[in-house]
Design an enzyme around this catalytic site. Structure first.
Site, PDB file in Angstrom:
ATOM      1  N   ASP A 351       0.844  -1.193   0.000  1.00  0.00           N
ATOM      2  CA  ASP A 351       0.000   0.000   0.000  1.00  0.00           C
ATOM      3  C   ASP A 351       0.885   1.250   0.000  1.00  0.00           C
ATOM      4  O   ASP A 351       2.082   1.200   0.266  1.00  0.00           O
ATOM      5  CB  ASP A 351      -0.892  -0.024   1.250  1.00  0.00           C
ATOM      6  CG  ASP A 351      -2.203   0.718   1.049  1.00  0.00           C
ATOM      7  OD1 ASP A 351      -2.333   1.440   0.046  1.00  0.00           O
ATOM      8  OD2 ASP A 351      -3.090   0.577   1.911  1.00  0.00           O
ATOM      9  N   GLU A 354       2.706   7.025  -2.318  1.00  0.00           N
ATOM     10  CA  GLU A 354       2.415   8.348  -2.892  1.00  0.00           C
ATOM     11  C   GLU A 354       2.910   9.457  -1.959  1.00  0.00           C
ATOM     12  O   GLU A 354       2.247  10.471  -1.761  1.00  0.00           O
ATOM     13  CB  GLU A 354       0.897   8.511  -3.110  1.00  0.00           C
ATOM     14  CG  GLU A 354       0.214   7.325  -3.770  1.00  0.00           C
ATOM     15  CD  GLU A 354      -0.400   6.326  -2.787  1.00  0.00           C
ATOM     16  OE1 GLU A 354      -1.267   5.541  -3.202  1.00  0.00           O
ATOM     17  OE2 GLU A 354      -0.001   6.357  -1.592  1.00  0.00           O
ATOM     18  N   ASP A 413      -9.181   2.950  -3.133  1.00  0.00           N
ATOM     19  CA  ASP A 413     -10.267   3.142  -2.177  1.00  0.00           C
ATOM     20  C   ASP A 413     -11.492   3.780  -2.830  1.00  0.00           C
ATOM     21  O   ASP A 413     -11.413   4.897  -3.346  1.00  0.00           O
ATOM     22  CB  ASP A 413      -9.789   4.038  -1.035  1.00  0.00           C
ATOM     23  CG  ASP A 413      -8.543   3.497  -0.358  1.00  0.00           C
ATOM     24  OD1 ASP A 413      -8.347   2.269  -0.399  1.00  0.00           O
ATOM     25  OD2 ASP A 413      -7.771   4.293   0.198  1.00  0.00           O
TER      26      ASP A 413
END
Length: 690
Positions: A351, A354, A413
């Site tokens: 995950d 960024e 998401d």
């Protein structure tokens, strides 16, 4: 500008801000420099006219070309539209929690048009693409070394251009077959008891699964030590073995190795969550690890020599980020996690990534935040990919050029809404057109109020036919978490929790058909995955890739091909059918076996429990069926054998090459009622379905 030939449909433009050669002629393509810029002519047809470079300052140029086109595809995973004509986009990795709109976790500086040309900007810096009427422009900047990137031009069909782009940037890695089965995941699962409960619920439901993901497994500080484990704190440069941990008093995980062994015995693989961040916590082991990384400068650094920390207002603010461009960091990072592979972990949910918000931060290889805004996630995934090897998988949200080398990519998401459901289909199609073959999404979203039963079933029906099939849910007290009073304080998107929350006792029975169907289809999905990886093509294909001459496909954003199957998900509430565009040729309804002539739109009634799916005439479907030899029959999750390997052939004649991971390679041909199976390797017992 220097022009060179890479292959028969790929051409490189180097030193784009300098004078160079006048042009080249190669194969059936001619590239010439004229008064109004470069022109590209292929087989007598002008594909690009007036491609020119316009200076925009010392460090910025604009490449402009006149273009007669109706559609522009690519630019990475896009949630707003597949056809980007009329839009302008920045190519920047951005973390956006739900409702991504024009933003994306996974941009790619590549596009193709329906008129037969495409472009790739080989840069980590943020670029901007503007698809105007009759004109396309690309804004490109120098990197921190003062260099302008190379530009690659592509010609040919959409499929040719996607394939050439993938070959240029890295052949796809084929995931293991178990990664193509159904996945289960929920952030709430933060103890061994809860995970064991989910396993029991799974067995009670009779639904087959091949992968279980645990997000909340670690101490939330080191992100490599199981929560609740007792151990002697070590210097920051030292790693642990599993035997160094004592779980006897843990209220979270009392025996994680036994849990993994139990999962494996049931044919289920385990994926653990990871994040490239070093939080500042009171955990003593984490404190020592952070201090070691600071002293050795193994994290991204500010210009003043202090460690860069994620700015306030962003996810994981205040955390340092590991510098994966540094070989010493990679060695240190994965020495801490090696024991996880030793105990049987099958991959990681990688995950984040960024986390670069400043242009002037510095990395070990000399790049700065200017390049690492997009390049950081690539260094992160390359490092994990090298660590896990080819028998395991990554499950990643953020990405950039070369994403096809790190299966799987998931769409991030989304809120559980019909609007987000439609947007995620757009994301999957655009990802495929950007060279990403193995893509997935959270069934019916993972955030906000629980999805309606109808949305949940429609999303499940779609997921059966996408490269990855997974459900997941946000933390119980997440940003948009709203727990239904009837859910018992649980927001899991599991079939059993959905049935319990809505008091729908028949839901699991209805879903069981689709989970069994996924396992029925697995031989075909895997064989098509082999083909996709080998041919450098997406597995979930926009119709333009298969029917480039059909302009009716250009703006279709809710249908796709997987092999010979055409899938048309139902994305509107209270719908028992939908209009489907069938390209030229003949098609067979997967459910009713009704035959249709293509080249037209048809309305298909499917009811609430199916979505329109068609098999192309002269196509083949390989199925692992139960003893009833019907779709939806149970076969379990054992992937090392077939219950009944069946073949459904359509049309008077055709040919299909079937390959699996059990050593079988067969060329199946049929004509005039005669069927031939030429075994190149292995041995198959085939049942012919009439």
């Amino acid at each position: 500008m220097d022009i060179s030939i890479i292959n028969n449909n790929t051409y490189r433009l180097a030193r784009i801000d300098e004078p160079g050669r006048d042009g080249i002629i190669g194969n059936d393509v001619e590239i010439r420099r004229g008064r109004h810029g470069l022109s590209v002519v292929k087989s007598g047809r002008k594909l690009i006219d007036g491609l020119r470079v316009e200076p925009m300052g010392d460090n910025l140029i604009r490449i402009v070309t006149d273009a007669d086109y109706q559609a522009a595809f690519g630019l990475g995973e896009r949630f707003d539209r597949v056809n980007q004509k009329g839009l302008a986009k920045n190519i920047a990795v951005i973390e956006k929690f739900t409702r991504q709109g024009e933003l994306t976790y996974c941009p790619v500086p590549f596009f193709l048009t329906d008129s037969g040309f495409g472009m790739f900007v080989d840069s980590y810096c943020v670029t901007r693409f503007d698809f105007g009427e009759g004109r396309i422009s690309v804004d490109i900047c120098r990197d921190n070394f003062g260099k302008m990137p190379d530009i690659y031009l592509f010609t040919g069909s959409p499929k040719d251009m996607v394939s050439s782009f993938i070959r240029l940037t890295g052949k796809p890695v084929l995931p293991p077959k178990w990664a193509l089965g159904p996945w289960m995941s929920g952030h709430r699962w933060n103890t061994q008891a809860i995970v064991e409960e989910q396993i029991d619920e799974m067995e009670k439901s009779g639904l087959p699964f091949s992968v279980l993901v645990i997000e909340a497994w670690s101490d939330e500080s080191t992100f490599y030590i199981w929560n609740g484990a007792k151990y002697d704190v070590r210097p920051g440069n030292e790693a642990f073995d599993y035997s160094d941990f004592d779980f006897s008093e843990s209220q979270f995980w009392n025996d994680p190795k036994a849990l993994i062994d139990r999962l494996h015995e049931k044919g289920i693989r385990l994926i653990l969550w990871q994040i490239p961040a070093m939080k500042n916590t009171e955990n003593e082991q984490q404190r020592r690890d952070r201090q070691y990384l600071k002293e050795k400068r193994l994290v991204a650094m500010n210009k003043d020599g202090t460690p860069y920390e994620i700015p306030d207002g962003n996810w994981f603010n205040g955390s340092m980020i590991p510098d994966f461009t540094n070989p010493e960091l990679r060695k240190w990072w994965f020495s801490k996690r090696k024991y996880l592979l030793d105990m049987g972990v099958d991959g990681f949910k990688t995950d984040g990534g960024e986390f670069v918000y400043k242009e002037d931060i510095i990395f070990s290889d000399g790049r700065t935040g200017k390049e690492m805004k997009n390049g950081y996630v690539q260094s992160y995934l390359e490092s994990y990919g090298e660590f896990i090897g080819k028998s395991r998988v990554l499950f990643t949200r953020a990405g950039y050029t070369g994403q096809q080398k790190f299966p799987f990519t998931w769409a991030g998401d989304q809120i559980s809404s019909w609007e987000e459901f439609r947007a995620v289909i757009v994301a999957g199609l655009s990802a495929g057109l950007s060279g990403i073959p193995f893509w997935s999404f959270d069934i019916a979203g993972f955030a906000g109020p629980m999805p309606s039963v109808e949305l949940y079933e429609r999303a499940t029906q779609l997921a059966v036919f996408t490269p990855g099939m997974q459900w997941h849910s946000e933390p119980i007290f997440g940003q948009f978490a709203e727990i239904m009073p009837s859910s018992g304080g649980r927001n899991d998107r599991s079939p059993w929790n959905m049935a319990r929350s809505y008091g729908d006792d028949s839901l699991i029975e209805r879903l069981r058909f689709h989970y069994n169907l996924r396992m029925n289809l697995l031989p075909y999905i895997y064989s098509e995955s082999v083909r996709a990886a080998e041919n450098c093509e997406p597995l979930m294909k926009h119709l333009c890739l298969e029917y480039p001459e059909d302009s009716n496909t250009l703006n279709i954003e809710d249908e796709f091909m997987m092999g010979d199957l055409l899938v048309a998900p139902i994305t509107s509430e209270n719908s028992a059918g939908r209009e489907v565009y069938l390209p030229r040729g003949e098609w067979v309804d997967l459910w009713s076996r009704k035959e249709y002539n293509g080249g037209r739109k048809v309305f298909v009634e499917t009811g609430k429990e199916r979505i329109p799916v068609f098999l192309r005439k002269s196509g083949c479907l390989m199925l692992n069926l139960g003893k009833e030899l019907r779709l939806g029959s149970p076969v379990g999750n054992d992937m090392n054998k077939y219950c009944n390997l069946c073949i459904w052939l359509t049309g008077n004649e055709g040919q299909y090459r079937f390959r699996d991971d059990l050593g079988n390679d067969a060329m199946i041909t049929w004509s005039g009622g005669r069927i031939k199976c030429d075994m190149r390797s292995g041995h198959l017992n085939l049942h012919i379905l009439s």
